[in-house]
Design an enzyme around this catalytic site. Sequence first.
Site, PDB file in Angstrom:
ATOM      1  N   GLY A   1       4.451   1.549  -2.512  1.00 34.76           N
ATOM      2  CA  GLY A   1       3.912   1.325  -1.080  1.00 34.76           C
ATOM      3  C   GLY A   1       3.761  -0.057  -0.957  1.00 34.76           C
ATOM      4  O   GLY A   1       3.157  -0.545  -0.045  1.00 34.76           O
TER       5      GLY A   1
ATOM      6  N   PHE B   1      -1.793  -0.013  -8.640  1.00 36.16           N
ATOM      7  CA  PHE B   1      -2.639  -0.853  -8.992  1.00 36.16           C
ATOM      8  C   PHE B   1      -2.906  -0.897 -10.498  1.00 36.16           C
ATOM      9  O   PHE B   1      -3.613  -1.634 -11.119  1.00 36.16           O
ATOM     10  CB  PHE B   1      -4.187  -0.770  -8.415  1.00 36.16           C
TER      11      PHE B   1
ATOM     12  N   GLY C   1       6.918 -13.248  -8.128  1.00 35.69           N
ATOM     13  CA  GLY C   1       6.118 -12.060  -7.393  1.00 35.69           C
ATOM     14  C   GLY C   1       4.921 -12.446  -6.716  1.00 35.69           C
ATOM     15  O   GLY C   1       4.454 -13.617  -6.670  1.00 35.69           O
ATOM     16  N   VAL C   2       4.517 -11.192  -5.966  1.00 35.96           N
ATOM     17  CA  VAL C   2       3.349 -11.432  -5.119  1.00 35.96           C
ATOM     18  C   VAL C   2       2.193 -10.301  -4.850  1.00 35.96           C
ATOM     19  O   VAL C   2       1.393 -10.437  -4.638  1.00 35.96           O
ATOM     20  CB  VAL C   2       4.039 -11.546  -3.543  1.00 35.96           C
TER      21      VAL C   2
ATOM     22  N   GLU D   1       0.129  -9.527  -7.282  1.00 40.52           N
ATOM     23  CA  GLU D   1      -1.159  -9.390  -7.993  1.00 40.52           C
ATOM     24  C   GLU D   1      -1.822 -10.488  -7.698  1.00 40.52           C
ATOM     25  O   GLU D   1      -3.380 -10.523  -7.695  1.00 40.52           O
ATOM     26  CB  GLU D   1      -1.256  -9.343  -9.335  1.00 40.52           C
TER      27      GLU D   1
HETATM   28 MO1  MOS Z   1      -0.139  -4.195 -12.251  1.00 39.60          MO
HETATM   29  S1  MOS Z   1      -2.060  -4.123 -12.933  1.00 39.60           S
HETATM   30  O1  MOS Z   1       0.695  -4.762 -13.446  1.00 39.60           O
HETATM   31  O2  MOS Z   1       0.120  -2.551 -12.199  1.00 39.60           O
END
Ligand code: MOS
Length: 749
Positions: free
Chosen positions: A466, A238, A701-702, A704
């Site tokens: 993950g 994260f 991308g997916v 965030e």
């Molecule tokens: Mo993400 S906050 O770009 O690892």
Amino acid sequence: MKQAVGLPIDRVDGRQKVTGSARYTADVAPPGLLHASVVQATIPSGRIRGIDCSRALELPGIVAVLHHDNITPLDSWPSGIFIGDERLPLSDEHIHYVGQHVAVVVAEGFEQALHAAAAVMVHYADTHKPSVMGPELPEAMLAAARPGENQSLRVARGDIDTALGEPAAIRVEGVYSSPAATHNPLEASATVAEWNDGHLTVHETTQWVQGTQRALAAVFRLDPTRVRVVCPRIGGGFGCKALVWPHTVLTVLAARICERPVKLVLTREQMFTSTGCRPATVQRIALGAQPTGKLTAIRHEAVNSTAATTEFVEQCGRSTSRILYACPNVSISHGVVVDSGPPGTWMRAPGECTGTFALESAMDELAVAVGIDPVELRLRNHADVNPDDALPWSSKHLRECYALGVERFGWSARDPRPGSMRSGTDLVGWGMATAVYPAWKMPAAASVHARSDGSALVRCATHELGTGASTVFTQVAADVLGFDMQRVEFVLGDSSFPPAPVAGGSSSTASVSQALVEAGAALRSKLCTLATATSASPLSGLRPELLEIAAGRVVARGDAGRGIEAGELLRLAGQDELGAYAQVSADAGRDPGYSFTSFGAHFCEIRVDPRLPRVRVTRFVSVMDVGRVLNHKTARSQVVGGIVMGVGMALMERLHTDASGRIVNANLADYAVPVSPDVKAIDVDFIDVPDPRFNTLGARGVGEIGITGTAAAIANAVHHATGIRYRRLPISPDGLLAPPFVEQEDSEA
Ligand code: MOS
């Protein structure tokens, strides 16, 4: 041959993970291993007067206690290296933030190291009072701010003051705030460092093996080829594992000084201060609009807390007020205030998760002020082109996201009056918000090898957090090679593999798959050439352009019966393997005349029992436009995970500090995160229209986007249920006592 891309395929490492055979960094145990533990400052700022190691050094198993006074300080970080904390550990006696590492203890056993670390006595002087910036003090934070260094984030479009001063304008203004919060991945950060003949091998929980390689090479003054960083998987990141943090440097240092391999695993408590946080934010937003709801002005001032050692700017306005709505007059600024909390860093959609909370709450307030439906308000302000650079969007289907979400949620049954919807004695609230996240793409490379056993091996220094990345890349590699998925082995997480970017910014899928497309094409062409040039091949003498690869066979186009299995071809040709390599720039497959962003729409239902005003999220519908969806199962999981994290952001998460500046809820009992009963039905759908101007596969991308807008959708639903506008996160029950329009049963009036 059936395409693997697009199918909801199970994780290739699923069985390993559920059976426990998947190995993580903390499982690595080279012979002769020592264990390390950090000693952390117990004051938020001040100076170390002395460190007394005598008791620790008498304990069983102790090998060393390293601190600023008994090591040669490391040289400073060279510029251009991305690190979490710009101050090198143990560089001097000064303390700048809570939990700063002041010593590292090395022992034969893990428990011995923990025990000895507790026995190290650190004496402090010049202890300052903690300064903790929090959402309780929004005005103080705005007043104390200085401009953030990254002035590229400043936006000054049109004439904001005139637009906001327009007498006919409808104006809403609010100050929105959020507390410092931490990532809390299941897997704690860990490092295993081993020196061998001037070569360094580091097993590391990282979202960026090659960034870690570069940083460690720089600080230990090694050629990067002498540093290998390995990380086959991590148990969630994260953002807290994206950059190198001090404990990693300390482990490498300890291994060098002790001349044995050293492992350091942070404890759960240490995770709260050692790997960064989402900083506290305060955002003041003023919107001006015509009576129709058409926006004329957006002023967005964002301020976040930052540690004294490292200026981190949470980019609250970047993809929100700057580009989300068509508006001629826009002003955005970012400021920072130093406090004594842990350093700020990227935390899932950094800037967008906090920025959308403020902007999408303000838009809800504007919808109420104008007296129109919040979806309608957003449609009236839809940005048909990027309002910042005036470029057309490569592919934008936000209107469809709203429409599909409205339908799936049943939004048209919403009575807009606050408090008007009930279920038994519960107040029911329906809220919505827009989701937005930029589509990043970065340089990447991959190597592919066809092998004589009929399989293919694909290598790339990318990462498995993950998320399912290794599954998706196996699917992509299978399709671009023309092999069945079962025959493709995709390996990642090793800095010696072809370059890949940080697994951040939701960029891995788009970046790495472009490299796979090109490496796959190169290998296909080599296989076709080999098939024509190998005399015993049934395709010998044909032109390579007339051949293709299908299901692992080289075949004549239009005559799949005529061909040869790739492994057999290699055996005939006397080769063990045939390889190809491709390195692509960020621009590969991307049309420069466009703007690239992902969008989505969230709709949520919350319930509040007015006698025990705890918010429960009972229903969530999200529709995302992320380009082509490569695997619906893993993509859906990403969005669900983002929403769950957004529920935590909205209702639960915050770091609490006491009067001494220490974090008092640095554990998963007192720092609440959502668990299964906290989130009921989550319905995620995708528009699934490819974005071929972005990359060959048309996939953005997916990872965030799911968290963006979530907190606002919940806060807006809380307003709809209760009439209370919550501008400060997390939304806690105390502020919801006595909703204004609910008859108070015990009222004495
Ligand atoms: Mo993400 S906050 O770009 O690892």
